[in-house]
Design a protein around this motif. Structure first.
Motif, PDB file in Angstrom:
ATOM      1  N   CYS A   1       4.714   7.245 150.662  1.00  0.00           N
ATOM      2  CA  CYS A   1       4.012   7.856 151.798  1.00  0.00           C
ATOM      3  C   CYS A   1       4.041   9.377 151.727  1.00  0.00           C
ATOM      4  O   CYS A   1       3.105  10.051 152.170  1.00  0.00           O
TER       5      CYS A   1
ATOM      6  N   LEU B   1      -4.512   5.413 152.317  1.00  0.00           N
ATOM      7  CA  LEU B   1      -4.309   3.964 152.308  1.00  0.00           C
ATOM      8  C   LEU B   1      -5.645   3.266 152.480  1.00  0.00           C
ATOM      9  O   LEU B   1      -6.328   3.445 153.496  1.00  0.00           O
TER      10      LEU B   1
ATOM     11  N   TYR C   1       0.245  -3.576 150.628  1.00  0.00           N
ATOM     12  CA  TYR C   1       1.251  -2.559 150.336  1.00  0.00           C
ATOM     13  C   TYR C   1       2.661  -3.113 150.506  1.00  0.00           C
ATOM     14  O   TYR C   1       3.549  -2.854 149.689  1.00  0.00           O
TER      15      TYR C   1
END
Length: 379
Positions: free
Chosen positions: A279, A285, A292
């Protein structure tokens, strides 16, 4: 204890001199305080002797341990360098089967004039490590309950320490007459008196082939001190400051699936850390959360070379296709290459250590030893 003595009488400190030419240079003298000061001076001399005479041995041994220490900065590295010096000096044979401390005692005892101080020094040939909970403390004494034996040790304090009751600490003890003193300081790990530290240390001891917990602590002192703080941390998804709700949602999903399979906290923590690192790279994303979470799940477990699992198993767990998972894994492997290499190295070191100790297994006793069933943990 304050002791007043006639000026022409032999000095009670045992020097052989008249009181007026020894401790009587002061009107009122505490013999104990003088001895304590000299003992503290000798402890400093021991460390100076170790670093001057056995610098190469100390450096070589510490260099071999650096890679497996968990440290955040140079200050913390310096801290563990100091811990290592004390531990190595006290317990590791360097020449003719004798420790640095034993060599110091042999070479320097004859130079000490005060008989009582010399007598105390000569009892230091077999120091004792301790890890335990502070159950009582005054200005000059401290009671510590041993984490392995539950025995309470009364320790004389030669100086003040900023330690509170319930703190958990590591220390090396040497005799001081009929009492113990620390050599030369304590390592306070704080603590909350919930016995998490004791349980962790006992569990680590149980994984080994050691018969004696004191011997185990003596040989693993540095590693246990370094590992314990991290073992006590709560690395749940809720304790991490995620950048946005999407990141948090994936972390929670991963954590839930791992807990459904009774995965140990340490394994959940490594997966959350991998996801956090991903992240931090600020990548957009574009896949659904299950993809994920499944990719993190797979990569986290696959880093352990002893685990045999397939993409299909993990994909089914998260309700996605193996091909979708495979694509996500390739993307994340590329972006997390360094982190995954580091994680694999940690697993390999643990495996090697387990093989050497004859206690091969996983790093936590929470694993289910029964055969996997439909509700069991997916390997």
């Amino acid at each position: 204890m304050q002791t007043k003595v006639s000026r022409n009488e032999p000095c009670p400190c045992g020097s052989g001199k008249k009181y007026k030419k020894c401790c009587g240079l002061q009107k009122t003298v505490s013999i104990t305080s003088i001895i304590e000061k000299e003992i503290m001076d000798i402890q400093a001399q021991v460390l100076h002797y170790a670093m001057e005479r056995f610098e190469i041995e100390l450096d070589d041994d510490f260099s071999g341990r650096i890679d497996r220490l968990l440290v955040e900065d140079e200050d913390e590295m310096e801290y563990y360098l100091f811990v290592h010096t004390l531990w190595f000096t006290s317990f590791v044979p360097v020449d003719h089967g004798k420790t640095i401390l034993q060599h110091f005692i042999e070479e320097k005892s004859r130079m000490i004039q005060r008989p009582k101080v010399k007598e105390i020094l000569q009892t230091w040939t077999n120091p004792r490590p301790i890890a335990g909970r502070v159950v009582g403390i005054t200005s000059d004494t401290m009671a510590v309950r041993d984490a392995f034996t539950n025995e309470v040790h009364q320790i004389k304090l030669l100086e003040e320490y900023d330690v509170t009751a319930n703190a958990f600490l590591f220390a090396i003890l040497v005799p001081f007459g009929t009492e113990w003193i620390v050599f030369p300081t304590i390592f306070d790990m704080e603590g909350e008196d919930n016995e998490k530290e004791e349980l962790f240390l006992r569990k680590e001891f149980g994984r080994t082939t050691y018969d004696n917990p004191i011997e185990f602590l003596q040989e693993q002192f540095l590693d246990l001190m370094n590992t314990l703080p991290y073992a006590m941390l709560d690395y749940g998804s809720g304790s991490i400051d995620w950048k946005n709700d999407a990141h948090r949602e994936i972390a929670v999903l991963f954590e839930e699936k791992m807990k459904e399979g009774s995965a140990p906290d340490t394994l959940i923590a490594t997966g959350l850390l991998l996801w956090f690192k991903y992240c931090e790279k600020d990548l957009k994303l574009i896949k659904k959360p299950e993809t994920y979470a499944a990719a993190v799940h797979y990569l986290n477990l696959k880093a352990n070379p002893m685990l045999d699992l397939t993409k299909k198993e993990i994909a089914n767990l998260y309700g996605i296709s193996p091909s979708t998972l495979g694509t996500a894994i390739r993307d994340m492997e590329f972006d997390l290459y360094e982190e995954l290499m580091e994680l694999k190295g940690m697993y390999l070191e643990q495996i090697i250590e387990d093989l050497e100790l004859g206690s091969f297994g996983f790093p936590d006793d929470d694993w289910d030893d029964e055969e996997d069933d439909d509700d069991g943990y997916l390997f």
